[in-house]
Enzyme design. Structure first.
Site, PDB file in Angstrom:
ATOM      1  N   HIS A   1       0.896  -1.063   0.045  1.00 43.36           N
ATOM      2  CA  HIS A   1      -0.105  -0.206   0.142  1.00 43.36           C
ATOM      3  C   HIS A   1       0.952   1.190  -0.017  1.00 43.36           C
ATOM      4  O   HIS A   1       2.031   1.196   0.482  1.00 43.36           O
ATOM      5  CB  HIS A   1      -0.874  -0.107   1.427  1.00 43.36           C
TER       6      HIS A   1
ATOM      7  N   ASP B   1       3.292  -4.802   8.104  1.00 48.69           N
ATOM      8  CA  ASP B   1       2.068  -4.262   8.175  1.00 48.69           C
ATOM      9  C   ASP B   1       0.759  -5.291   8.272  1.00 48.69           C
ATOM     10  O   ASP B   1       0.531  -5.785   7.212  1.00 48.69           O
ATOM     11  CB  ASP B   1       2.062  -3.496   6.679  1.00 48.69           C
TER      12      ASP B   1
ATOM     13  N   GLN C   1      -4.475  -5.758   6.837  1.00 47.51           N
ATOM     14  CA  GLN C   1      -5.483  -6.690   6.281  1.00 47.51           C
ATOM     15  C   GLN C   1      -5.493  -7.983   6.730  1.00 47.51           C
ATOM     16  O   GLN C   1      -6.369  -8.631   6.432  1.00 47.51           O
ATOM     17  CB  GLN C   1      -5.159  -6.860   4.672  1.00 47.51           C
TER      18      GLN C   1
ATOM     19  N   LYS D   1     -10.033  -1.218  10.786  1.00 46.68           N
ATOM     20  CA  LYS D   1     -10.371  -2.369   9.774  1.00 46.68           C
ATOM     21  C   LYS D   1     -10.371  -3.632  10.676  1.00 46.68           C
ATOM     22  O   LYS D   1     -10.492  -4.697   9.982  1.00 46.68           O
ATOM     23  CB  LYS D   1      -8.973  -2.753   9.038  1.00 46.68           C
TER      24      LYS D   1
ATOM     25  N   CYS E   1      -4.581   2.309  -3.652  1.00 47.84           N
ATOM     26  CA  CYS E   1      -3.483   2.978  -3.090  1.00 47.84           C
ATOM     27  C   CYS E   1      -2.225   1.860  -3.253  1.00 47.84           C
ATOM     28  O   CYS E   1      -1.593   2.019  -2.510  1.00 47.84           O
ATOM     29  CB  CYS E   1      -3.574   3.115  -1.720  1.00 47.84           C
TER      30      CYS E   1
END
Lengths: 408, 143
Positions: A116, A193, A196, A219, A359
Site C-alpha cells: 500500500h 503491516d 489486512q 479495519k 493505493c
C-alpha cells in the site's frame, strides 16, 4: 444461511446493503459504540494531566486498552504498544524515527511490490534522503513472492524489511515466517503491516519474532482514528521521538528537552482515549467469537466466492490459484468494462465494493492494469452476499456485452 | 436494472466504447493532460484552434465509460464553435453537473452533452464526467 453476527451491527438494521468493503473499513458492532459512549458519558477527561479522579480514570481506561492490545497480539510488555492515528502514521513513525537514524548510504530497505502507498512512499522519502536503496520483492505468475525472491533480495546490505501480511489488492497472504527468518539472518529488522490480516487471523508477535508491527483499529471493527504500533522494547527505547509536544517529555528547558520513557515518548499531545476504549471493545468482540471460528467462516466464504467468480467466463481474477494462499480479499475485472462503471452499477443494486488502484499504483503498473474491482469480507458476510454480487455482475455484463462486441 | 439506463444511456454507451473522436490530430494547436489520481483515469486532449474557432479536437487515454463518453461527446459539442462560445458551454456543463441551476436556453447550448444530466444523482462519478471538461477549460483559457 443466517448470520448471527450480522445482528451485532446496527448498520444492518432494516438495511439490505451488501457490504463487501471491509478491507477499506469494517462496520462497527454495537458493543464498540456502547463502550465509547460509556467512556464519554462516565469517564471522559484529559488523561495524564490532572490530579482529580476523573482524569485518573481516563488515564486508566487508556492504559487498560493498551494492556488489552498487548495481550491480543502477544507482546511481552504493554509499553511496547504505541497508539497512533492509524497504520499509516505508525509506518511514518518507523520510517522517520527508525529509518532516518539507522540507514546509511547504500544500505537497502526491502518492501514488496504489493505494498500500500503507506508502506512505500515514506520509504522512498527516507531512502532518498539517506542515499540508501529501496528494493522490491516482486510476485510471480501466481501472485505470490517466491522463496527465491526472498533469498535473492534480502542481502547483507538489507537493513530494514517492511512487508504486508496480506495484500489489500490480491488477497495474497505473505510467508512472514520465511521473510523474518531470512531478514534476521542478515541482521535486518522486520516491520509487518498487519492491516489486512488483523481482523482475520490470530497474531502473535512473539512467536512471529516481528521487530515492529502496525495495524489500524478501523479495519478490525474498532473506530476510525486509532491505530497501533508494536515494537520490541529495546528497539523502541533506542529510537528518537517522532511527534514532539506535551506528554512525551521529561524536562523541558529553553534550549533542551529530555524525553519521557515508553510508551509516552511516542504519544505527543492529548490522546484518542475514546478510540482506544473502542478498539479494546473490538478486541473483546473478536476474542468472544474466536479466531478459529472467524478463520473457518471467512475461509469458507472466500472459497465460495472465488469458485462462483471463476465460473463466470467474463470475469478476470487476480489471485493465487490456491485458496490457502489467500485471505479475505479478492480482486477481479469484468473484461472490457471499467471497474468504476462496475462499482457504480453494483451500487444501484445495493452492493458496495471498492474499485480503483487501491493505493497500490506500483502494483497496478507491475500487473499492467489500471484498476480492479475488489471485494473484501468481514464476519457479517454470507454466501448470499456473494450470490447477490454474482447475480448483479451477470446483469451488468449483459448491459455492456453488445457494446463490448461492437468494439471488436 | 433500475437506474442503469438513466446514466448509461445508449448515447453514452456508444461514445464510451466506439468513439470516433478517440485518435490523435494531425497538427494540434494545443494539448493538455487530464488526470484523476483517485481512480487513475488519464486523458490527453488535443485541440486545433484557428481564427478563434475550435476547428477540431480529439483525445487518447483510458478511463471509465463516463469519462470516456463525456470526453467524446464534449468534442462533438464544441467542434466548430467560437472559442468564447465554447468557454461558455464548458461553464454551463460544469454548472449542470454541480447541481447549479441552468436556464432552458443554456441547456439547449449543451446539445448532446445534456445526456450527462443524471450524473448529478451519482455523486461518486461527478469527477469522471468533469475530467475532460476541466481539461478543456484549461486549454481554452490558455489561448
Amino acid at each position: 444461511m443466517k448470520n448471527k453476527y450480522k445482528e451485532d451491527f446496527g448498520i444492518f438494521d432494516n438495511n439490505t446493503i451488501v457490504y463487501l468493503d471491509s478491507g477499506a473499513t469494517t462496520q462497527k458492532p454495537r458493543c464498540v459504540l456502547d463502550a465509547m459512549k460509556m467512556f464519554y458519558e462516565k469517564e471522559n477527561a484529559n488523561p495524564y494531566r490532572a490530579a482529580y479522579g476523573l482524569s485518573v480514570r481516563a488515564t486508566e481506561c487508556y492504559n487498560t486498552a493498551r494492556e488489552k492490545v498487548a495481550k491480543f497480539i502477544g507482546a511481552k510488555n504493554s509499553c511496547e504498544i504505541i497508539f497512533t492515528k492509524n497504520a499509516t502514521e505508525a509506518l511514518n513513525l518507523l520510517a522517520y524515527s527508525y529509518g532516518l537514524d539507522n540507514l546509511k548510504k547504500e544500505d537497502e530497505v526491502v518492501i514488496s511490490i504489493m505494498e500500500h502507498h503507506s508502506n512505500l512512499v515514506p520509504w522512498q522519502k527516507v531512502t532518498k534522503e539517506k542515499k540508501a536503496k529501496l528494493s522490491y520483492l516482486y510476485i510471480n505468475d501466481n501472485y505470490e513472492i517466491s522463496e527465491n525472491e526472498i533469498e535473492n533480495k534480502i542481502t547483507a546490505k538489507t537493513k530494514i524489511v517492511s512487508i504486508l501480511s496480506v495484500s489489500n489488492v490480491l488477497g495474497t497472504a505473505v510467508n512472514l515466517e520465511k521473510i523474518i527468518k531470512k531478514a534476521h539472518s542478515v541482521g535486518a529488522v522486520v516491520i509487518v503491516d498487519a492491516s489486512q490480516s488483523v481482523a482475520h487471523q490470530k497474531l502473535d508477535v512473539s512467536r512471529l519474532d516481528a521487530d515492529f508491527l502496525v495495524f489500524s483499529g478501523h479495519k478490525m471493527y474498532g473506530p476510525l482514528g486509532i491505530g497501533v504500533l508494536y515494537g520490541k522494547q529495546d528497539l523502541l527505547e533506542k529510537m528518537s521521538p517522532f511527534i514532539m509536544g506535551g506528554d512525551m517529555i521529561e524536562f523541558v528547558h529553553e534550549q533542551e528537552t529530555s524525553f519521557a520513557t515508553l510508551p509516552n515518548k511516542f504519544e505527543a499531545g492529548t490522546q484518542n482515549v475514546g478510540g482506544a476504549v473502542g478498539l479494546s471493545s473490538a478486541i473483546s468482540y473478536l476474542e468472544k467469537i474466536g479466531f478459529s471460528k472467524i478463520e473457518k467462516v471467512e475461509k469458507e466464504l472466500l472459497s465460495y466466492a472465488v469458485k462462483k467468480l471463476s465460473a463466470l467466463s467474463f470475469i478476470e481474477l487476480y489471485c493465487p490459484k490456491e485458496i490457502e494462499k489467500m485471505a479475505s480479499v479478492v480482486s477481479f475485472n469484468i473484461k472490457g468494462v471499467h471497474p468504476h462503471d462496475v462499482a457504480s452499477l453494483l451500487d444501484l443494486k445495493g452492493v458496495c465494493l471498492r474499485a480503483g488502484n487501491h493505493c497500490a499504483q506500483p502494483l497496478m503498473r507491475f500487473l499492467d492494469i489500471d484498476s480492479t474491482c475488489r471485494i473484501s469480507f468481514g464476519i457479517y458476510n454470507t454466501k448470499e452476499d456473494a450470490d447477490a454480487l454474482v447475480d448483479a455482475l451477470k446483469e451488468i455484463y449483459q448491459k455492456f456485452e453488445k457494446y463490448i462486441k461492437d468494439e471488436k | 436494472m433500475n437506474g442503469f439506463d438513466d446514466i448509461y444511456n445508449e448515447l453514452i454507451m456508444e461514445h464510451s466504447m466506439n468513439s470516433f473522436n478517440k485518435k490523435s490530430l494531425q497538427s494540434p494547436t494545443g494539448c493538455q493532460l487530464g488526470h484523476n489520481p483517485n481512480c487513475g483515469d488519464e486523458i490527453e486532449l488535443q485541440v486545433k484552434i484557428r481564427n478563434g474557432v475550435v476547428e477540431d479536437a480529439a483525445f487518447t487515454g483510458h478511463g471509465c465509460a463516463i469519462s470516456q463518453s463525456s470526453t467524446s461527446i464534449m468534442i462533438d459539442t464544441l467542434r466548430g464553435k467560437k472559442v468564447e462560445q465554447a468557454k461558455k458551454i464548458v461553464e454551463i456543463f460544469i454548472k449542470m453537473i454541480k447541481r447549479e441551476k441552468i436556464s432552458s436556453a443554456e441547456k439547449k447550448l449543451l446539445g448532446d452533452s445534456v445526456a450527462f444530466e443524471n450524473i448529478k444523482d451519482m455523486p461518486a462519478r461527478v469527477k469522471c464526467a468533469l475530467l475532460s471538461w476541466h481539461t478543456m477549460e484549461e486549454l481554452l483559457e490558455r489561448k
